[in-house]
Enzyme design. Structure first.
Site, PDB file in Angstrom:
ATOM      1  N   HIS A  29       0.827  -1.210   0.000  1.00  0.00           N
ATOM      2  CA  HIS A  29       0.000   0.000   0.000  1.00  0.00           C
ATOM      3  C   HIS A  29       0.862   1.260   0.000  1.00  0.00           C
ATOM      4  CE1 HIS A  29      -4.157  -1.415   0.360  1.00  0.00           C
ATOM      5  NE2 HIS A  29      -3.747  -2.354   1.198  1.00  0.00           N
ATOM      6  N   GLU A  49      -6.267 -12.156   2.884  1.00  0.00           N
ATOM      7  CA  GLU A  49      -7.235 -11.059   2.720  1.00  0.00           C
ATOM      8  C   GLU A  49      -7.825 -11.143   1.316  1.00  0.00           C
ATOM      9  OE1 GLU A  49      -5.006  -7.499   3.349  1.00  0.00           O
ATOM     10  OE2 GLU A  49      -4.544  -7.953   5.437  1.00  0.00           O
ATOM     11  N   HIS A  67      -7.491  -7.883  -0.901  1.00  0.00           N
ATOM     12  CA  HIS A  67      -6.202  -7.212  -1.119  1.00  0.00           C
ATOM     13  C   HIS A  67      -5.509  -7.756  -2.364  1.00  0.00           C
ATOM     14  CE1 HIS A  67      -2.286  -5.394   0.293  1.00  0.00           C
ATOM     15  NE2 HIS A  67      -1.841  -6.346  -0.510  1.00  0.00           N
ATOM     16  N   ASP A 103      -7.413  -2.340  -1.910  1.00  0.00           N
ATOM     17  CA  ASP A 103      -8.451  -3.118  -1.240  1.00  0.00           C
ATOM     18  C   ASP A 103      -9.757  -2.824  -1.955  1.00  0.00           C
ATOM     19  OD1 ASP A 103      -6.542  -3.942   0.566  1.00  0.00           O
ATOM     20  OD2 ASP A 103      -7.127  -2.522   2.115  1.00  0.00           O
TER      21      ASP A 103
END
Length: 214
Positions: free
Chosen positions: A115, A183, A186, A122
């Site tokens: 990120h 995740e 992600h 996301d």
């Protein structure tokens, strides 16, 4: 993300700009992660191009819902330490190395965070009415809260949620992004983790500060 092979990947920074995905309105943008500077809505140009390609492959009426992209390194550090603190409270006997490894399964260490390179996003899926589809858990549900259902390949979610995850994964993978398997929401391109997963010797993007004009 605590795997030393990720940190060992060399970054050959390509110098691509961070761009605001809100410009042009091609991607729906959720504001739940909005910050005063609007940093959350930025990604590297190459990542945005791939998201638009992925969205074009979705069935009619479905779209990607962008929730969070770029995080300043300072914010990533804050997220990491907050989660590490939660784990310390839950497991007071764990050593520091075990806390870091466990925390890294859910929040990337600041020095390698996709990120903070503007390389990760996301996101989820929305239908024609703009409502989020069922993907099994809320976005950002941790492993403890979701009993592991946040893991992309979790076998504890319903058939509809599984179909939606599979659809999301199919278009994003076809566009060149990779998923972080703890995740489902992600996905990234060009970062160190992407390089490791795709057999590249170098990452395209390293940590970057958001400055006016980029």
């Amino acid at each position: 993300m605590s795997d030393p092979r990720v940190a060992a990947i060399r970054v050959a920074e390509c110098g691509e700009d961070l761009v605001d995905v809100r410009q042009g309105g091609a991607l729906p943008v959720d504001t739940r992660k909005q910050d005063p500077e609007g940093a959350f809505a930025h990604l590297r140009e190459g990542v945005v191009e791939r998201l638009l390609k992925a969205q074009s492959m979705l069935p009619d009426g479905l779209r990607l819902l962008f929730v969070e992209g770029y995080r300043p390194p300072s914010l990533q550090r804050e997220y990491f330490e907050e989660y590490a603190d939660e784990l310390r409270a839950l497991h007071p006997k764990w050593e520091a190395d075990r806390i870091r490894t466990a925390a890294s399964r859910y929040v990337s260490p600041p020095e390698i965070a996709p990120h903070s390179a503007g390389a990760a996003v996301d996101l989820t899926l929305v239908g024609p009415d703009g409502r989020e589809l069922d993907l099994g858990t809320r976005m950002n549900a941790g492993p403890e809260e979701s009993a592991g259902a946040c893991y992309t390949d979790a076998d504890t979610i319903g058939a509809e949620a599984r179909a939606h995850r599979d659809l999301l994964g199919s278009v994003l993978s076809a566009a060149g992004l990779v998923n972080y398997p703890t995740e489902w929401w992600h996905w990234s391109f060009g970062d160190r983790y992407w390089a490791l997963m795709t057999g590249r010797a170098e990452a395209l993007y390293g940590p970057k500060e958001l400055t006016p004009g980029n």
